[in-house]
Design a protein around this motif. Structure first.
Motif, mmCIF file in Angstrom:
data_model
loop_
_atom_site.group_PDB
_atom_site.id
_atom_site.type_symbol
_atom_site.label_atom_id
_atom_site.label_comp_id
_atom_site.label_asym_id
_atom_site.label_seq_id
_atom_site.Cartn_x
_atom_site.Cartn_y
_atom_site.Cartn_z
ATOM 1 N N UNK A 171 0.706 -1.024 0.186
ATOM 2 C CA UNK A 171 -0.119 -0.077 -0.163
ATOM 3 C C UNK A 171 0.733 1.185 0.126
ATOM 4 N N UNK A 172 1.930 1.282 0.925
ATOM 5 C CA UNK A 172 2.817 2.538 1.005
ATOM 6 C C UNK A 172 3.566 2.610 -0.457
ATOM 7 N N UNK A 173 3.873 1.538 -0.990
ATOM 8 C CA UNK A 173 4.744 1.546 -2.416
ATOM 9 C C UNK A 173 3.790 2.112 -3.361
ATOM 10 N N UNK A 174 2.478 1.583 -3.507
ATOM 11 C CA UNK A 174 1.465 2.162 -4.396
ATOM 12 C C UNK A 174 0.948 3.673 -4.324
ATOM 13 N N UNK A 175 0.740 4.033 -3.230
ATOM 14 C CA UNK A 175 0.751 5.611 -2.677
ATOM 15 C C UNK A 175 1.810 6.286 -3.272
ATOM 16 N N UNK A 176 3.195 5.937 -3.060
ATOM 17 C CA UNK A 176 4.308 6.639 -3.291
ATOM 18 C C UNK A 176 4.328 6.632 -4.963
ATOM 19 N N UNK A 177 3.936 5.602 -5.646
ATOM 20 C CA UNK A 177 3.952 5.722 -7.120
ATOM 21 C C UNK A 177 2.971 6.694 -7.753
ATOM 22 N N UNK A 178 2.058 6.755 -7.126
ATOM 23 C CA UNK A 178 1.005 7.582 -7.383
ATOM 24 C C UNK A 178 0.616 7.636 -8.914
ATOM 25 N N UNK A 179 0.308 6.643 -9.411
ATOM 26 C CA UNK A 179 -0.041 6.454 -10.901
ATOM 27 C C UNK A 179 -1.093 7.287 -11.546
ATOM 28 N N UNK A 180 -1.992 7.927 -10.811
ATOM 29 C CA UNK A 180 -3.081 8.855 -11.289
ATOM 30 C C UNK A 180 -2.336 10.359 -11.615
ATOM 31 N N UNK A 181 -1.084 10.583 -11.231
ATOM 32 C CA UNK A 181 -0.486 11.686 -11.304
ATOM 33 C C UNK A 181 0.580 11.649 -12.452
ATOM 34 N N UNK B 234 -0.478 11.468 -19.048
ATOM 35 C CA UNK B 234 -1.619 10.826 -19.470
ATOM 36 C C UNK B 234 -1.082 9.883 -20.618
ATOM 37 N N UNK B 235 -0.294 10.184 -21.359
ATOM 38 C CA UNK B 235 0.439 9.397 -22.257
ATOM 39 C C UNK B 235 1.091 8.027 -21.801
ATOM 40 N N UNK B 236 1.712 8.197 -20.437
ATOM 41 C CA UNK B 236 2.402 7.034 -19.947
ATOM 42 C C UNK B 236 1.181 6.236 -19.177
ATOM 43 N N UNK B 237 0.243 6.901 -18.727
ATOM 44 C CA UNK B 237 -0.997 5.946 -18.334
ATOM 45 C C UNK B 237 -1.457 5.189 -19.345
ATOM 46 N N UNK B 238 -1.958 5.887 -20.447
ATOM 47 C CA UNK B 238 -2.344 5.063 -21.749
ATOM 48 C C UNK B 238 -1.311 3.901 -21.960
ATOM 49 N N UNK B 239 -0.145 4.128 -22.191
ATOM 50 C CA UNK B 239 0.832 3.050 -22.597
ATOM 51 C C UNK B 239 0.841 1.906 -21.555
ATOM 52 N N UNK B 240 0.473 2.155 -20.148
ATOM 53 C CA UNK B 240 0.621 1.145 -19.209
ATOM 54 C C UNK B 240 -0.434 0.667 -18.393
#
Length: 52
Positions: free
Chosen positions: A11-21, A24-30
């Motif tokens: 949970x701590x790792x996922x919060x640190x990654x903050x993929x929602x930030x 947009x192009x990187x989110x789309x690719x992954x």
């Protein structure tokens, strides 16, 4: 089938990654990794500035 809850370390790792930030192009690719990958997978997919 019930999902297995993440442990506190993940949970701590996922919060640190903050993929929602991520850009947009990187989110789309992954998007598949974001939707179904592990914390390890997300760390590997993270943009360089997030990986530190």
């Amino acid at each position: 089938m019930m999902p297995v809850p993440a442990d506190e370390a993940d949970i701590d790792r996922l919060l640190a990654l903050a993929w929602w930030d991520w850009p947009l192009q990187h989110i789309t690719e992954h998007i598949r990794t974001i939707m179904s990958g592990s914390a390890d997978d997300l760390e590997k997919a993270a943009p360089a500035q997030v990986q530190g």
